[in-house]
Design a protein around this motif. Structure first.
Motif, short mmCIF file in Angstrom:
data_model
loop_
_atom_site.label_atom_id
_atom_site.label_comp_id
_atom_site.label_asym_id
_atom_site.label_seq_id
_atom_site.Cartn_x
_atom_site.Cartn_y
_atom_site.Cartn_z
N GLU A 1 0.79 -1.06 0.17
CA GLU A 1 0.22 0.16 0.07
C GLU A 1 0.88 0.98 -0.19
OE1 GLU A 1 -3.13 0.60 3.05
OE2 GLU A 1 -3.59 -1.58 2.76
N VAL A 2 0.45 2.39 -0.71
CA VAL A 2 1.15 3.43 -0.59
C VAL A 2 0.00 4.64 -0.41
CG1 VAL A 2 2.33 5.23 -1.82
CG2 VAL A 2 2.43 2.73 -2.27
N GLU A 3 0.22 5.15 0.68
CA GLU A 3 -0.79 6.22 1.20
C GLU A 3 -0.66 7.98 0.66
OE1 GLU A 3 -2.85 5.27 3.09
OE2 GLU A 3 -2.30 3.66 3.67
N PRO A 4 -2.00 8.29 0.55
CA PRO A 4 -1.76 9.61 -0.73
C PRO A 4 -0.54 10.30 0.08
CG PRO A 4 -4.38 9.38 0.71
CD PRO A 4 -2.73 7.77 1.03
N GLY A 5 -0.02 11.75 -0.73
CA GLY A 5 1.99 11.94 -0.14
C GLY A 5 2.63 11.12 0.27
N GLN A 6 2.76 10.05 0.02
CA GLN A 6 3.41 8.99 0.46
C GLN A 6 4.94 8.45 -1.40
OE1 GLN A 6 2.96 5.51 3.02
NE2 GLN A 6 3.73 7.37 4.89
N VAL A 7 6.07 8.58 -0.78
CA VAL A 7 6.71 7.37 -1.61
C VAL A 7 7.29 6.76 -1.31
CG1 VAL A 7 8.63 8.52 -2.67
CG2 VAL A 7 7.59 10.29 -2.19
N MET A 8 6.95 5.80 -2.51
CA MET A 8 7.57 4.01 -1.84
C MET A 8 8.58 4.14 -2.87
SD MET A 8 6.01 1.05 -2.67
CE MET A 8 5.05 0.74 -1.37
N CYS A 9 10.11 4.02 -2.67
CA CYS A 9 11.02 3.36 -3.78
C CYS A 9 11.32 1.96 -3.26
CB CYS A 9 12.50 3.92 -3.19
SG CYS A 9 12.21 5.92 -3.42
N LEU A 10 10.69 0.81 -5.02
CA LEU A 10 11.00 -0.22 -4.88
C LEU A 10 12.63 -0.42 -5.43
CD1 LEU A 10 8.62 -2.38 -4.92
CD2 LEU A 10 7.84 -1.28 -7.40
N ILE A 11 12.52 -0.94 -4.90
CA ILE A 11 13.80 -1.38 -5.39
C ILE A 11 14.49 -2.76 -4.91
CG2 ILE A 11 15.19 0.49 -3.43
CD1 ILE A 11 16.44 -1.84 -2.10
N LEU B 1 -0.90 10.43 -9.32
CA LEU B 1 -0.01 9.25 -8.56
C LEU B 1 1.05 9.36 -9.86
CD1 LEU B 1 1.04 6.75 -7.35
CD2 LEU B 1 -0.57 5.96 -8.72
N MET B 2 2.21 9.63 -8.93
CA MET B 2 3.40 9.22 -10.53
C MET B 2 3.90 8.27 -10.08
SD MET B 2 3.92 12.30 -12.27
CE MET B 2 5.84 12.53 -12.79
N LEU B 3 4.19 7.82 -11.32
CA LEU B 3 4.90 6.00 -11.22
C LEU B 3 6.80 6.64 -12.16
CD1 LEU B 3 2.61 3.95 -12.74
CD2 LEU B 3 2.93 4.83 -10.40
N PHE B 4 7.28 6.51 -11.53
CA PHE B 4 9.02 6.76 -11.88
C PHE B 4 9.93 4.99 -12.25
CE2 PHE B 4 7.82 10.91 -9.74
CZ PHE B 4 8.53 11.58 -10.64
N ASP B 5 10.14 4.71 -13.48
CA ASP B 5 10.63 3.95 -13.51
C ASP B 5 12.35 3.92 -14.32
OD1 ASP B 5 11.44 1.31 -13.89
OD2 ASP B 5 10.30 0.94 -15.56
N GLU B 6 12.84 3.99 -13.06
CA GLU B 6 14.89 4.37 -13.01
C GLU B 6 14.88 5.71 -14.08
OE1 GLU B 6 17.41 0.71 -13.41
OE2 GLU B 6 15.85 -0.40 -12.69
N VAL C 1 11.47 3.90 -8.89
CA VAL C 1 11.75 2.12 -8.82
C VAL C 1 13.60 3.11 -9.48
CG1 VAL C 1 13.10 0.58 -10.33
CG2 VAL C 1 10.11 0.65 -9.67
N THR C 2 14.34 2.55 -8.15
CA THR C 2 15.37 3.20 -7.95
C THR C 2 16.70 2.49 -7.63
OG1 THR C 2 16.92 5.59 -8.36
CG2 THR C 2 15.09 5.23 -6.18
N HIS C 3 17.75 2.78 -7.87
CA HIS C 3 19.08 1.99 -7.41
C HIS C 3 19.59 3.72 -7.19
CE1 HIS C 3 19.02 -1.44 -10.69
NE2 HIS C 3 17.89 -1.13 -9.52
#
Ligand code: ADP
Ligand code: MG
Length: 267
Positions: free
Chosen positions: A40-50, A184-189, A219-221
């Motif tokens: 889950e991602v709450e409103p206003g939160q940033v999740m980094c997926l590694i 919502l913004m999705l960033f892929d590397e 998604v980031t390193h």
């Protein structure tokens, strides 16, 4: 309704997650790429997926905005079931038109910026609002100028992509995504294809966006970014969430052996 009930209703309404993945599976033929992703991602939160290459990070993002349809499980964005309509306990896939409508609210930024090469920065930014949302051109131009200023490119409105550095092109791509006013913004590397000296400006734009309250999955390193900006870090491997938590905690003190092995390679 008693006041206690209405308060409860209000609390529930306020806590609808911006993204909710419920046991999401995705296969390509016999290849199982996502094997039960729940997060889950709450409103206003940033999740980094590694996670390592091939672990399913891009596929997950592509499922969130329905560029891919899930094989099983459910994905919700702001309470809306993505890609399907539920009726009588059955799921029906949305028409291409309805899926596109849903996707409008979700901005996506890719590793390769994919700007229209024969259009200026400004024209790239106004393309979707004018074509898809039918925003009048003068309004779209005014907003695009603001967005180009926000990403530090006020002076590049009339430049063509080939006249811009990779970092500048990526910032135009971010402005272009923001022009649709996504929730919502999705960033892929987003910085993986950039020369090292250009990475900082792009991350700074993303950091500002996070400060302004945008909900983001990144998604980031870039572990410095994750440490500073993320509310939570999720480590994926082989299509599963292996570990997730607070960035300070997880990056300094990973609990799972596979997380440790991965971090030792990239840090
Ligand atoms: P990551 O972004 O973590 O590197 P991906 O989600 O890109 O991982 O890919 C996960 C796996 O899914 C890889 O084995 C990849 O080859 C496979 N895959 C991704 N997209 C497709 C597709 N459209 N068709 C077949 N296999 C795919
Ligand atoms: Mg990927």
């Amino acid at each position: 309704m008693t006041s206690a009930q209405s308060a409860e209703t209000r609390v529930q309404a306020e806590t609808t997650p911006m993204v909710q993945a419920d046991h999401v599976y995705k296969s390509f033929g016999a290849l199982q790429v996502l094997r039960g992703i729940t997060l889950e991602v709450e409103p206003g939160q940033v999740m980094c997926l590694i996670g390592p290459s091939g672990s399913g990070k891009s596929t997950f993002l592509r499922c969130v905005n329905h560029l891919e349809s899930v094989t099983a499980g459910r994905l919700y964005v702001d309470g809306d079931l993505i890609g399907y309509r539920e009726r009588g306990g059955k799921l029906y896939e949305l028409s291409a038109k309805d899926a596109a409508k849903q996707r409008r609210d979700i901005g996506m930024v890719f590793q390769h910026f994919n700007l229209f090469p024969h259009r200026t920065a400004l024209d790239n930014v106004i393309e979707a609002p004018t074509q898809v949302k039918k925003v009048p051109r003068d309004k779209a131009v005014a907003r695009a100028k603001d967005l180009l200023a926000q990403v530090g490119l006020s002076d590049k409105a009339d430049a063509y992509p080939a006249q811009l550095s990779g970092g500048q092109q990526q910032r135009v791509a971010i402005a272009r995504a923001l022009a649709m006013d996504p929730k919502l913004m999705l960033f892929d590397e987003p910085t993986s294809a950039l020369d090292p000296e250009l990475v900082g400006d792009v991350l700074a734009v993303m950091r500002d966006l996070a400060k302004d309250g945008m909900t983001m999955i990144v998604v980031t390193h870039e572990m410095g970014f994750a440490r500073e900006v993320a509310d939570q870090v999720v480590f994926m491997d082989e299509g599963r969430v292996i570990e997730q938590g607070d960035p300070q905690e997880m990056l300094s003190n990973p609990k799972h052996e596979r997380t440790r092995a991965f971090l030792s390679k990239i840090l």
